[in-house]
Design a protein around this motif. Structure first.
Motif, PDB file in Angstrom:
ATOM      1  N   LEU A   1       0.856  -1.178   0.000  1.00 45.42           N
ATOM      2  CA  LEU A   1       0.000   0.000   0.000  1.00 45.42           C
ATOM      3  C   LEU A   1       0.894   1.231   0.000  1.00 45.42           C
ATOM      4  O   LEU A   1       1.351   1.678   1.054  1.00 45.42           O
ATOM      5  N   PRO A   2       1.184   1.770  -1.189  1.00 42.89           N
ATOM      6  CA  PRO A   2       2.066   2.941  -1.265  1.00 42.89           C
ATOM      7  C   PRO A   2       1.462   4.140  -0.539  1.00 42.89           C
ATOM      8  O   PRO A   2       0.242   4.273  -0.448  1.00 42.89           O
ATOM      9  N   ARG A   3       2.328   4.997  -0.027  1.00 39.38           N
ATOM     10  CA  ARG A   3       1.838   6.204   0.642  1.00 39.38           C
ATOM     11  C   ARG A   3       0.926   6.957  -0.328  1.00 39.38           C
ATOM     12  O   ARG A   3       1.123   6.933  -1.535  1.00 39.38           O
ATOM     13  N   GLY A   4      -0.079   7.581   0.229  1.00 41.45           N
ATOM     14  CA  GLY A   4      -1.042   8.310  -0.584  1.00 41.45           C
ATOM     15  C   GLY A   4      -2.182   7.456  -1.106  1.00 41.45           C
ATOM     16  O   GLY A   4      -3.125   7.970  -1.692  1.00 41.45           O
ATOM     17  N   THR A   5      -2.130   6.145  -0.895  1.00 37.80           N
ATOM     18  CA  THR A   5      -3.182   5.238  -1.354  1.00 37.80           C
ATOM     19  C   THR A   5      -4.343   5.237  -0.361  1.00 37.80           C
ATOM     20  O   THR A   5      -4.133   5.069   0.832  1.00 37.80           O
ATOM     21  N   ARG A   6      -5.556   5.456  -0.847  1.00 35.93           N
ATOM     22  CA  ARG A   6      -6.738   5.321   0.004  1.00 35.93           C
ATOM     23  C   ARG A   6      -6.994   3.830   0.157  1.00 35.93           C
ATOM     24  O   ARG A   6      -7.078   3.111  -0.821  1.00 35.93           O
ATOM     25  N   ARG A   7      -7.091   3.382   1.442  1.00 34.72           N
ATOM     26  CA  ARG A   7      -7.269   1.964   1.689  1.00 34.72           C
ATOM     27  C   ARG A   7      -8.259   1.712   2.810  1.00 34.72           C
ATOM     28  O   ARG A   7      -8.420   2.545   3.702  1.00 34.72           O
ATOM     29  N   ALA A   8      -8.914   0.545   2.731  1.00 36.28           N
ATOM     30  CA  ALA A   8      -9.836   0.086   3.762  1.00 36.28           C
ATOM     31  C   ALA A   8      -9.739  -1.432   3.811  1.00 36.28           C
ATOM     32  O   ALA A   8      -9.384  -2.064   2.808  1.00 36.28           O
ATOM     33  N   LEU A   9     -10.040  -2.006   4.963  1.00 34.44           N
ATOM     34  CA  LEU A   9     -10.019  -3.463   5.133  1.00 34.44           C
ATOM     35  C   LEU A   9     -11.360  -3.917   5.692  1.00 34.44           C
ATOM     36  O   LEU A   9     -11.954  -3.238   6.541  1.00 34.44           O
ATOM     37  N   PHE A  10     -11.790  -5.084   5.259  1.00 34.84           N
ATOM     38  CA  PHE A  10     -13.030  -5.682   5.728  1.00 34.84           C
ATOM     39  C   PHE A  10     -12.748  -7.128   6.091  1.00 34.84           C
ATOM     40  O   PHE A  10     -12.154  -7.861   5.284  1.00 34.84           O
ATOM     41  N   ALA A  11     -13.139  -7.558   7.278  1.00 32.42           N
ATOM     42  CA  ALA A  11     -12.960  -8.943   7.704  1.00 32.42           C
ATOM     43  C   ALA A  11     -14.213  -9.738   7.383  1.00 32.42           C
ATOM     44  O   ALA A  11     -15.332  -9.280   7.640  1.00 32.42           O
ATOM     45  N   ASP A  12     -14.035 -10.936   6.828  1.00 26.77           N
ATOM     46  CA  ASP A  12     -15.155 -11.825   6.554  1.00 26.77           C
ATOM     47  C   ASP A  12     -15.616 -12.503   7.850  1.00 26.77           C
ATOM     48  O   ASP A  12     -15.156 -12.162   8.930  1.00 26.77           O
ATOM     49  N   GLU A  13     -16.478 -13.508   7.720  1.00 23.79           N
ATOM     50  CA  GLU A  13     -17.048 -14.175   8.888  1.00 23.79           C
ATOM     51  C   GLU A  13     -16.022 -14.941   9.723  1.00 23.79           C
ATOM     52  O   GLU A  13     -16.284 -15.279  10.876  1.00 23.79           O
TER      53      GLU A  13
END
Length: 161
Positions: A89-101
């Motif tokens: 994830l390079p700097r400046g990258t918009r990121r989000a994480l989602f965990a499954d079940e």
């Protein structure tokens, strides 16, 4: 005389996961050697939880999935995550994480964060810590889900400033 940082095995993931209650999310381990140039964390996301979209303007982050599954959203594209996946994830990258079940366990590594600097709102747009340690409760180690939260919704402890 300065002491050299510890060298070698610092943690065993299977033991970390076994020792911590299964309903405990957040940072399970942090690299803490003095004089280090690197920050690293083992994070557990509970089933169905998410890390909201954010941008780190300063640091590239390497993320390696250790267990569970989920979804990475980076700059608008979505990619599945499973054990063994490695993401940059390079700097400046918009990121989000989602965990499954099954939840999601991952390690992050990045250059140690530079000292705090005052930025304008435009520069800091979503500029949260790469591993969100500024949101981890010192009382129960649970990450706050609300941006700007001052107190832990689980135990009521004051969050780091």
């Amino acid at each position: 005389m300065s002491m050299a940082p510890a060298v070698g095995v610092l943690a065993r993931i299977a033991e970390l996961l076994h020792e911590e209650p299964a309903d405990r999310g957040g940072a399970l381990w942090r690299l803490s050697a003095e004089g280090r140039q690197l920050d690293a964390n083992v994070i557990r996301m509970l089933p169905g939880t998410r890390v909201t979209g954010h941008v780190d303007p300063d640091l590239d982050v390497l993320l390696c999935v250790l267990g569970g599954s989920g979804l990475l959203e980076a700059d608008g594209s979505r990619q599945p995550l499973e054990s063994g996946c490695v993401a940059w994830l390079p700097r400046g990258t918009r990121r989000a994480l989602f965990a499954d079940e099954d939840g999601l366990v991952y390690v992050t590594a990045h250059r140690r964060r530079p000292g705090l600097a005052i930025r304008s709102a435009a520069q800091a747009e979503g500029g949260e810590a790469a591993c969100l340690l500024d949101r981890v409760c010192p009382g129960c180690d649970r990450p706050a889900t609300e941006i700007g939260a001052r107190y832990c919704s689980r135990c009521g402890s004051q969050l780091p400033a």
